[in-house]
Design a protein around this motif. Sequence first.
Motif, PDB file in Angstrom:
ATOM      1  N   PHE A 260       0.821  -1.213   0.000  1.00  0.00           N
ATOM      2  CA  PHE A 260       0.000   0.000   0.000  1.00  0.00           C
ATOM      3  C   PHE A 260       0.859   1.269   0.000  1.00  0.00           C
ATOM      4  CE2 PHE A 260      -2.203  -3.393   2.277  1.00  0.00           C
ATOM      5  CZ  PHE A 260      -3.429  -3.426   1.638  1.00  0.00           C
ATOM      6  N   SER A 261       2.169   1.142   0.106  1.00  0.00           N
ATOM      7  CA  SER A 261       3.050   2.301   0.223  1.00  0.00           C
ATOM      8  C   SER A 261       3.284   2.970  -1.136  1.00  0.00           C
ATOM      9  CB  SER A 261       4.403   1.865   0.814  1.00  0.00           C
ATOM     10  OG  SER A 261       5.312   2.951   0.824  1.00  0.00           O
ATOM     11  N   ASN A 262       3.459   4.296  -1.106  1.00  0.00           N
ATOM     12  CA  ASN A 262       3.809   5.006  -2.347  1.00  0.00           C
ATOM     13  C   ASN A 262       5.316   5.161  -2.504  1.00  0.00           C
ATOM     14  OD1 ASN A 262       4.530   7.008  -0.549  1.00  0.00           O
ATOM     15  ND2 ASN A 262       2.928   8.455  -1.162  1.00  0.00           N
ATOM     16  N   GLY A 263       6.092   4.685  -1.521  1.00  0.00           N
ATOM     17  CA  GLY A 263       7.546   4.675  -1.634  1.00  0.00           C
ATOM     18  C   GLY A 263       8.251   5.888  -1.076  1.00  0.00           C
TER      19      GLY A 263
ATOM     20  N   GLN B  83      -3.696  -6.148  10.620  1.00  0.00           N
ATOM     21  CA  GLN B  83      -2.945  -4.895  10.489  1.00  0.00           C
ATOM     22  C   GLN B  83      -3.719  -3.876   9.652  1.00  0.00           C
ATOM     23  OE1 GLN B  83       1.495  -5.208   9.824  1.00  0.00           O
ATOM     24  NE2 GLN B  83       0.857  -7.112   8.833  1.00  0.00           N
ATOM     25  N   HIS B  84      -3.382  -2.626   9.895  1.00  0.00           N
ATOM     26  CA  HIS B  84      -3.605  -1.601   8.883  1.00  0.00           C
ATOM     27  C   HIS B  84      -2.226  -1.169   8.417  1.00  0.00           C
ATOM     28  CE1 HIS B  84      -4.850   1.881   6.617  1.00  0.00           C
ATOM     29  NE2 HIS B  84      -3.960   2.593   7.289  1.00  0.00           N
ATOM     30  N   GLN B  85      -1.809  -1.656   7.255  1.00  0.00           N
ATOM     31  CA  GLN B  85      -0.549  -1.195   6.676  1.00  0.00           C
ATOM     32  C   GLN B  85      -0.805   0.167   6.040  1.00  0.00           C
ATOM     33  OE1 GLN B  85       0.449  -5.005   4.423  1.00  0.00           O
ATOM     34  NE2 GLN B  85       2.345  -4.682   5.543  1.00  0.00           N
ATOM     35  N   ILE B  86       0.082   1.094   6.297  1.00  0.00           N
ATOM     36  CA  ILE B  86      -0.144   2.492   5.918  1.00  0.00           C
ATOM     37  C   ILE B  86      -0.374   2.605   4.411  1.00  0.00           C
ATOM     38  CG2 ILE B  86       0.855   4.810   5.912  1.00  0.00           C
ATOM     39  CD1 ILE B  86       2.366   3.924   8.468  1.00  0.00           C
ATOM     40  N   ASP B  87      -1.521   3.168   4.035  1.00  0.00           N
ATOM     41  CA  ASP B  87      -1.963   3.195   2.643  1.00  0.00           C
ATOM     42  C   ASP B  87      -1.687   4.567   2.026  1.00  0.00           C
ATOM     43  OD1 ASP B  87      -3.103   2.674   0.228  1.00  0.00           O
ATOM     44  OD2 ASP B  87      -5.151   2.452   0.970  1.00  0.00           O
ATOM     45  N   SER B  88      -0.421   4.913   1.886  1.00  0.00           N
ATOM     46  CA  SER B  88      -0.069   6.211   1.324  1.00  0.00           C
ATOM     47  C   SER B  88      -0.330   6.281  -0.180  1.00  0.00           C
ATOM     48  CB  SER B  88       1.398   6.527   1.610  1.00  0.00           C
ATOM     49  OG  SER B  88       2.240   5.479   1.154  1.00  0.00           O
ATOM     50  N   ALA B  89      -0.433   5.124  -0.851  1.00  0.00           N
ATOM     51  CA  ALA B  89      -0.690   5.105  -2.294  1.00  0.00           C
ATOM     52  C   ALA B  89      -2.184   5.132  -2.618  1.00  0.00           C
ATOM     53  CB  ALA B  89      -0.054   3.858  -2.921  1.00  0.00           C
ATOM     54  N   GLY B  90      -3.040   4.914  -1.600  1.00  0.00           N
ATOM     55  CA  GLY B  90      -4.479   4.934  -1.851  1.00  0.00           C
ATOM     56  C   GLY B  90      -4.983   3.768  -2.678  1.00  0.00           C
ATOM     57  N   VAL B  91      -4.409   2.583  -2.479  1.00  0.00           N
ATOM     58  CA  VAL B  91      -4.825   1.409  -3.261  1.00  0.00           C
ATOM     59  C   VAL B  91      -5.674   0.445  -2.448  1.00  0.00           C
ATOM     60  CG1 VAL B  91      -2.822   1.574  -4.759  1.00  0.00           C
ATOM     61  CG2 VAL B  91      -2.710   0.140  -2.714  1.00  0.00           C
TER      62      VAL B  91
ATOM     63  N   THR C 230       2.399  -4.165 -15.251  1.00  0.00           N
ATOM     64  CA  THR C 230       3.340  -3.132 -15.691  1.00  0.00           C
ATOM     65  C   THR C 230       3.831  -2.386 -14.455  1.00  0.00           C
ATOM     66  OG1 THR C 230       1.561  -1.515 -16.021  1.00  0.00           O
ATOM     67  CG2 THR C 230       2.260  -2.799 -17.943  1.00  0.00           C
ATOM     68  N   LEU C 231       5.055  -1.862 -14.521  1.00  0.00           N
ATOM     69  CA  LEU C 231       5.647  -1.162 -13.385  1.00  0.00           C
ATOM     70  C   LEU C 231       5.926   0.278 -13.784  1.00  0.00           C
ATOM     71  CD1 LEU C 231       8.215  -3.903 -12.256  1.00  0.00           C
ATOM     72  CD2 LEU C 231       5.845  -3.592 -11.501  1.00  0.00           C
ATOM     73  N   THR C 232       5.017   1.182 -13.401  1.00  0.00           N
ATOM     74  CA  THR C 232       5.201   2.598 -13.742  1.00  0.00           C
ATOM     75  C   THR C 232       5.395   3.468 -12.501  1.00  0.00           C
ATOM     76  OG1 THR C 232       2.792   2.920 -13.762  1.00  0.00           O
ATOM     77  CG2 THR C 232       3.859   2.377 -15.849  1.00  0.00           C
ATOM     78  N   THR C 233       5.029   2.967 -11.316  1.00  0.00           N
ATOM     79  CA  THR C 233       5.228   3.709 -10.073  1.00  0.00           C
ATOM     80  C   THR C 233       5.907   2.790  -9.050  1.00  0.00           C
ATOM     81  OG1 THR C 233       3.136   3.048  -9.031  1.00  0.00           O
ATOM     82  CG2 THR C 233       3.069   4.958 -10.511  1.00  0.00           C
ATOM     83  N   LEU C 234       6.440   3.395  -7.992  1.00  0.00           N
ATOM     84  CA  LEU C 234       7.061   2.582  -6.941  1.00  0.00           C
ATOM     85  C   LEU C 234       6.041   1.638  -6.317  1.00  0.00           C
ATOM     86  CD1 LEU C 234       9.391   5.139  -5.114  1.00  0.00           C
ATOM     87  CD2 LEU C 234      10.060   3.249  -6.592  1.00  0.00           C
ATOM     88  N   ASN C 235       4.788   2.116  -6.159  1.00  0.00           N
ATOM     89  CA  ASN C 235       3.771   1.248  -5.570  1.00  0.00           C
ATOM     90  C   ASN C 235       3.539   0.003  -6.422  1.00  0.00           C
ATOM     91  OD1 ASN C 235       0.457   0.759  -5.623  1.00  0.00           O
ATOM     92  ND2 ASN C 235       1.412   0.757  -3.595  1.00  0.00           N
ATOM     93  N   ASP C 236       3.623   0.146  -7.761  1.00  0.00           N
ATOM     94  CA  ASP C 236       3.483  -1.034  -8.622  1.00  0.00           C
ATOM     95  C   ASP C 236       4.535  -2.084  -8.276  1.00  0.00           C
ATOM     96  OD1 ASP C 236       1.466   0.286  -9.945  1.00  0.00           O
ATOM     97  OD2 ASP C 236       2.765   0.991 -11.580  1.00  0.00           O
TER      98      ASP C 236
END
Length: 377
Positions: A129-132, A161-169, A252-258
């Motif tokens: 769930f992290s945006n990196g 857990q609630h893993q921190i969802d900084s990417a909003g996924v 596909t990998l276009t962002t760190l979250n991917d």
Amino acid sequence: MQQISLQPQIEIAGSGLATLDFGREGMFGGRGIGSRSQINFSDSSLSFGVAQRMYRGAIGSFTLGGVAIDEANSGHGKQVFMHQAFADFQELRFEGYIGRTNTPTAQIVEFPTIREDDLVDYTSVLNPFSNGANPEEHRYSNVAGIVFNGDLHHFLNVHAQHQIDSAGVGQSDSGLNSVGISFQYEGNPALSTIDRFPSYGFGLESRAINKSFGGTSNVFYGGGVLNLQPGLVDKLDLRLLGQVSFGNDTNTLTTLNDTYRADQESIALSLRKLYSPFGKPASQIAMTAGMKRYSKVPNANSYGVALSYGKNLGQGFDFVSQLGYERRSSGMTMAFGGHSDALVLQFGLSFNFGSTFNQSIGPRRSPTNLLHQYIPN
């Protein structure tokens, strides 16, 4: 009903780490602003804990702490991340804890890099769930856990857990998004230098990601420590962590979250030589390496290596240095800002301390026990 504990046991523990980094612009270890020439004091932390004897011999405790993140090096933006804020109840064979603390998936193997988020893409079970931007999101989460132990050596951890969802996924900003179970063996700490297998463990985690971002991601992980050369003075150990994630349809990998949530297989291992001439660790040299591949993304793989050295200068005070390199294939470079590799050389000092007042009990999940150490006690 609210009674105040007037004379609890009080513990303060901290870790100060500052390095001079020389690096090419890139993202060593998947960090948002790492691998550049800078003065780096990230990963420095301070924690405060109180504990009290409960009825029937149990122990109740509360811990609060913060850690400096990478963004603090710039002097603006977010400076400190609250990494500990939890209450813990433990008795001889049972423990329950709830709040922000180390994610259970991060406690199987500790690798001897300068910072625990160095080579984090391989040495940790990543937070999908992290945006990196903040690598601490891979190591800490909001956890409600129950631990059953056998003879204080075999530990079964069942948690949500609630893993921190900084990417909003995920489904929401604070709702439960991950459940898991893990098993861990820990030998007698006094015999950790001479036991052949001082620790090992494995676990399974299921993370609820929205279907529009590929759907649920499951991960199976396992690893441990093997003493290749047990000894009180010269010791050589091998640390290994392997993991396989499956169930997510990202291709596909276009962002760190991917790169965190796509299906992947990875392995990390390290060789560490520890020298303890008078019963206390004096120096260590270690090489840590990791590699990964993505099962549903063509030509997407990477590897990284870190050569680390630590020299004890006095009680709790160490000189540290590290050379790190990471290489990514063409299928990953877009997610890392077009950088196919990263190189960083670091020199610095670290200071670890812990002090206890009104000492009368020994909570296992204490601030000192939660801290990482470069030269283990």
